[in-house]
Scaffold this motif. Structure first.
Motif, mmCIF file in Angstrom:
data_model
loop_
_atom_site.group_PDB
_atom_site.id
_atom_site.type_symbol
_atom_site.label_atom_id
_atom_site.label_comp_id
_atom_site.label_asym_id
_atom_site.label_seq_id
_atom_site.Cartn_x
_atom_site.Cartn_y
_atom_site.Cartn_z
ATOM 1 N N LEU A 6 -40.738 -11.013 44.362
ATOM 2 C CA LEU A 6 -40.491 -10.651 45.768
ATOM 3 C C LEU A 6 -40.617 -9.149 46.003
ATOM 4 C CD1 LEU A 6 -37.591 -13.108 46.630
ATOM 5 C CD2 LEU A 6 -40.025 -13.320 47.141
ATOM 6 N N THR A 18 -42.887 -7.531 47.005
ATOM 7 C CA THR A 18 -44.166 -7.719 47.680
ATOM 8 C C THR A 18 -43.934 -7.574 49.174
ATOM 9 O OG1 THR A 18 -46.141 -9.136 47.717
ATOM 10 C CG2 THR A 18 -44.022 -10.232 47.965
ATOM 11 N N ASP A 19 -45.023 -7.440 49.907
ATOM 12 C CA ASP A 19 -44.937 -7.345 51.367
ATOM 13 C C ASP A 19 -44.987 -8.744 51.963
ATOM 14 O OD1 ASP A 19 -45.162 -4.347 51.924
ATOM 15 O OD2 ASP A 19 -46.854 -4.682 50.574
ATOM 16 N N LEU A 20 -44.247 -8.913 53.057
ATOM 17 C CA LEU A 20 -44.193 -10.229 53.689
ATOM 18 C C LEU A 20 -45.586 -10.772 54.010
ATOM 19 C CD1 LEU A 20 -42.657 -12.598 54.927
ATOM 20 C CD2 LEU A 20 -42.397 -11.246 57.029
ATOM 21 N N TYR A 21 -46.511 -9.884 54.384
ATOM 22 C CA TYR A 21 -47.826 -10.420 54.766
ATOM 23 C C TYR A 21 -48.524 -11.109 53.607
ATOM 24 C CZ TYR A 21 -50.711 -6.186 53.482
ATOM 25 O OH TYR A 21 -51.362 -5.165 52.866
ATOM 26 N N ASN A 80 -47.239 -14.564 53.862
ATOM 27 C CA ASN A 80 -47.855 -15.177 55.046
ATOM 28 C C ASN A 80 -49.285 -15.615 54.739
ATOM 29 O OD1 ASN A 80 -45.603 -14.768 56.629
ATOM 30 N ND2 ASN A 80 -46.391 -12.908 57.622
ATOM 31 N N TYR A 140 -33.718 -18.646 48.263
ATOM 32 C CA TYR A 140 -33.765 -17.684 49.366
ATOM 33 C C TYR A 140 -34.971 -17.950 50.263
ATOM 34 C CZ TYR A 140 -35.960 -13.602 51.416
ATOM 35 O OH TYR A 140 -36.674 -12.780 52.256
ATOM 36 N N PHE A 168 -43.827 0.105 50.578
ATOM 37 C CA PHE A 168 -43.400 -0.240 49.215
ATOM 38 C C PHE A 168 -44.442 0.134 48.169
ATOM 39 C CE2 PHE A 168 -43.511 -3.012 45.529
ATOM 40 C CZ PHE A 168 -42.269 -2.753 44.994
ATOM 41 N N ALA A 180 -41.445 -4.284 55.417
ATOM 42 C CA ALA A 180 -42.310 -5.367 54.935
ATOM 43 C C ALA A 180 -41.864 -5.894 53.575
ATOM 44 C CB ALA A 180 -43.751 -4.857 54.839
ATOM 45 N N THR A 181 -40.955 -5.194 52.909
ATOM 46 C CA THR A 181 -40.605 -5.518 51.515
ATOM 47 C C THR A 181 -39.667 -6.719 51.450
ATOM 48 O OG1 THR A 181 -40.787 -3.169 51.048
ATOM 49 C CG2 THR A 181 -39.756 -4.551 49.347
ATOM 50 N N VAL A 182 -40.162 -7.826 50.918
ATOM 51 C CA VAL A 182 -39.439 -9.094 50.982
ATOM 52 C C VAL A 182 -38.088 -9.021 50.264
ATOM 53 C CG1 VAL A 182 -39.550 -11.554 50.474
ATOM 54 C CG2 VAL A 182 -41.628 -10.334 51.161
ATOM 55 N N LEU A 183 -38.061 -8.405 49.090
ATOM 56 C CA LEU A 183 -36.815 -8.389 48.319
ATOM 57 C C LEU A 183 -35.681 -7.664 49.060
ATOM 58 C CD1 LEU A 183 -35.584 -9.373 45.646
ATOM 59 C CD2 LEU A 183 -36.374 -7.261 44.564
ATOM 60 N N GLU A 227 -34.905 -8.056 52.122
ATOM 61 C CA GLU A 227 -34.190 -9.055 52.926
ATOM 62 C C GLU A 227 -33.260 -9.870 52.028
ATOM 63 O OE1 GLU A 227 -35.458 -11.938 56.462
ATOM 64 O OE2 GLU A 227 -35.982 -12.838 54.523
ATOM 65 N N ILE A 285 -37.397 -8.476 57.854
ATOM 66 C CA ILE A 285 -38.722 -8.179 57.316
ATOM 67 C C ILE A 285 -39.821 -8.562 58.306
ATOM 68 C CG2 ILE A 285 -38.105 -8.167 54.875
ATOM 69 C CD1 ILE A 285 -39.043 -11.015 54.610
ATOM 70 N N TYR A 286 -40.897 -7.817 58.234
ATOM 71 C CA TYR A 286 -42.032 -7.966 59.141
ATOM 72 C C TYR A 286 -43.302 -8.107 58.325
ATOM 73 C CZ TYR A 286 -39.066 -6.323 62.969
ATOM 74 O OH TYR A 286 -38.081 -6.197 63.913
ATOM 75 N N GLY A 287 -44.228 -8.925 58.809
ATOM 76 C CA GLY A 287 -45.478 -9.040 58.085
ATOM 77 C C GLY A 287 -46.578 -9.626 58.934
ATOM 78 N N THR A 288 -47.778 -9.154 58.708
ATOM 79 C CA THR A 288 -48.919 -9.652 59.492
ATOM 80 C C THR A 288 -49.948 -10.250 58.533
ATOM 81 O OG1 THR A 288 -49.946 -7.463 59.448
ATOM 82 C CG2 THR A 288 -48.458 -7.950 61.286
#
Lengths: 446, 446
Positions: free
Chosen positions: A6, A8-11, A14, A68, B155, B180-183, B185, B192-195
């Motif tokens: 994790l 990593t970036d949410l995108y 996605n 999670y 990140f 954007a960093t998942v961990l 959250e 967290i935000y992501g595209t």
């Protein structure tokens, strides 16, 4: 914390879900490279591959992490199932740690199913860019102070624990004698160095008394810090103490000076030590030093035997960023390319060939398609195949020896830390042809 | 890795052994402060206290760490025994996280037996300086873009995993909408935000097809990245897709642009979207942004609704270092001071009092001796006593609310990110008197 998928970036998650939903699970190749040199740099040095391979070899989602992700409600069952079983099953090709490299040269290639390869981007960049940044900075310090003892003093102002430790490792690779960071010795066997701080002197009413008590408690590799109040006055106190300590079998190895006009102060202290029969006591300096101030001290012929380099090293303070990117080069057998203004990339799976002059000095690189078989040394080598290491991990000593050979092979134009020089990196014929072909295809599809 | 007591410099352990050997185990007070503002900064913001307290509350040497220390042969039995039983038994006083501060103001004080207090220095600086550095940087971005949505995208080029995570936390404290960093959250509940990335578009033969497949797989908070090839052409594709997606119940929330001349491109894209009936689609930009480029975009009235800020934020790229130091201020009831050129400190255990104007704006600080009872708000408060927390740890939401109040209370002179302003920090009478007294004592003893 450092081994979580994790990081990593949410995108990335996605996109993974979208790739899975749309069956885009073919094999992708991504390459890590820098687009340009940071201002003032003439070359870069790779580091961090060992940590990347360690992370990949044990890559998996823990039950807590999966719970999670499910709880967030963002991901569907297909995605969660995929993540639960996910391991790194791909290939890694890379330049060995301690290799000199230049813009547009791939330093690491991941070949893996697209959703997996995508997920790895953020942490792979994070791991490789930081250690390469610091190895590069440390290599510059090495060039500024040939033959001197260099020690990393910068844990405290590094950007967190991992940064401090990785900086100790990267600077040791580039040729530093060691670090002050104790955990780096426990983790990696990196030699550690330590003296005393101003607070030790301040905790005593009398400076001579502080020197004496420290010497008796820590007689090995004894270094006394002499600038808490007045370095020349303190140097006279050291001269006065040396006979007493000698009778007890204790040798003062060196004095450290951490502030002031280091040229003037080291000259004054050297004279006092020499006149006082302490010609064997070395002078070690620290305090806000970087490769440019060290080069200036070397030019001034200040009588300095070693340097502690702190903040400037562990943050790469003048250039704290290496613009490393991770770009899709091929998907499902088809070469890919990004064409945005100023951010273009070369498509396909690439290799770098390096030529050398008769004296071993590096003389020019060509980037072309993997398999083009150009003359010179091919710099990328297989590291993992189908998720397994294909060679023994080199020891830190081997990596350090490689870095030393690399620095010795730099041409004179790249060795001056004050004046950046240039180096020839050409694009091979096969790569130029593929680039043109990809551009025609993109134009036709729009 | 981040909780090891061996995240320290060797000289701390050397000094500990000398302190123990010489019975220097009295109570010491050390204070953390910065000597000067980094160039271009008008104020600083505290962050990282929660991680410091967490580390201290669980401070101990593990059996492996003790075995390693013994094996090195550097330390005597007395020292190893002392370390085996060592816990943090001291007091911590500190400014709460999210507090604006200035040079020479103590932001954290450790009062503990000298050997213990000494050992903590390296990691305490490391933890507090980095998060304070990033909270300060993020606060500047907030001032540059009032009312906009700001997201940490950095990140990958942060200096390692801990730096990336801590940067997400520090920027959220300073007012960012999230990261954007998942961990981040999972660990702290930070939004967290992501595209999507360019590689997603490149993995498809056709850009419209990429948009459509992504929208169907990830319909929530849908943001489409439109600069892989040509942003205006892509904006027209988005306009063409919106009715199709609307019929499927999917709304395009925003588009993201990551390269090019952002003023020109966002204007062009805004016009295409507005003329295409997509006035509700927001424009989000990213790509090498910092507070100065964001302020310039704001001045140009470019039609931008939100910013992703990456490398410049998480490395505090223009000023990657906060010169935080940890200095002995008192030992065994006697005030201490360092007098080296340009590195002087004020002795004794200090407090900071802050006055406010009638409208709540901060109007001047006085640093004096703790207990001087000056008018204004006293900024340091007890955090730990005898190794135990003396108050509940504030939630991230509470810390964030405090930071928002602090930024709202900045005077106009400190709000311009392009032009540094100054703020009055005075030294109180009692502190001046003690400083003079310590100087007389040092002069007499030499």
């Amino acid at each position: 914390m450092g081994d979580s998928p994790l990081l990593t970036d949410l995108y990335q998650l996605n996109m993974m879900q979208a790739y899975l939903a749309n069956g885009l699970t073919g094999t992708a190749s991504f390459e890590l490279f820098v687009r340009r040199l940071p201002p003032g740099r003439s070359f870069l040095m790779t580091a961090g591959l060992a940590q990347a391979v360690e992370w990949l070899a044990d890559f998996h989602f823990s039950p807590d992490e999966l719970a999670y992700l499910e709880k967030t409600g963002r991901f569907d069952a297909k995605m969660l199932d995929y993540l639960a079983g996910l391991r790194f099953t791909g290939d890694i090709d890379a330049m060995p740690e301690g290799t000199v490299f230049f813009p547009h040269e791939p330093i690491l290639r991941v070949t893996a199913p697209l959703p997996l390869a995508q997920l790895l981007e953020s942490r792979l960049i994070n791991l490789i860019q930081f250690q390469s940044l610091i190895a590069t900075k440390a290599a510059r310090v090495m060039l500024a102070a040939p033959g001197k003892v260099l020690v990393d003093f910068g844990f405290r102002r590094a950007h967190g624990a991992e940064a401090g430790l990785m900086a100790a490792r990267a600077s040791y690779i580039a040729g530093f004698a060691g670090t002050a960071t104790v955990l780096a010795e426990m983790l990696w066997g990196i030699p550690i160095y330590g003296t005393m701080a101003h607070s030790y002197v301040q905790a005593h009413e009398d400076e001579s008394e502080a020197f004496l008590s420290f010497a008796r408690a820590r007689p090995d590799n004894l270094t006394l810090l002499i600038d808490t109040y007045d370095p020349e006055a303190a140097a006279r106190k050291v001269v006065a103490l040396v006979p007493t300590l000698a009778r007890e079998g204790i040798t003062v190895q060196s004095v450290r000076i951490d502030s002031g006009d280091l040229v003037a102060v080291t000259r004054g202290v050297r004279t006092i030590l020499d006149n006082g029969g302490c010609a064997a006591v070395k002078i070690f300096v620290s305090g806000g030093l970087d490769e440019e101030s060290i080069a200036a001290l070397a030019r001034s012929r200040a009588p300095i035997d070693g340097y502690g380099v702190g903040t400037a090293l562990t943050t790469s303070q003048d250039q704290p960023v290496l613009d490393i990117v991770y770009k899709l080069q091929e998907y499902d057998g088809v070469a890919k390319r990004k064409r945005s203004t100023a951010k273009h990339t070369y498509p396909g799976r690439k290799q770098v060939w390096r030529r050398r002059a008769a004296d071993g000095t590096i003389a020019g690189d060509v980037i072309s398609l993997d398999g083009a078989g150009l003359p010179g040394e091919a710099l990328l080598a297989p590291v993992m195949r189908d998720g397994e290491r294909v060679r023994h991990d080199p020891s830190l000593a081997e990596i350090r020896a490689r870095a030393a050979r690399e620095l010795a092979a730099l041409p004179p134009t790249l060795r001056d830390v004050g004046v950046p020089g240039s180096y020839s990196v050409a694009i091979g014929e096969a790569l130029n042809a593929l680039t043109a072909e990809v551009d025609r295809r993109i134009a036709a599809s729009r």
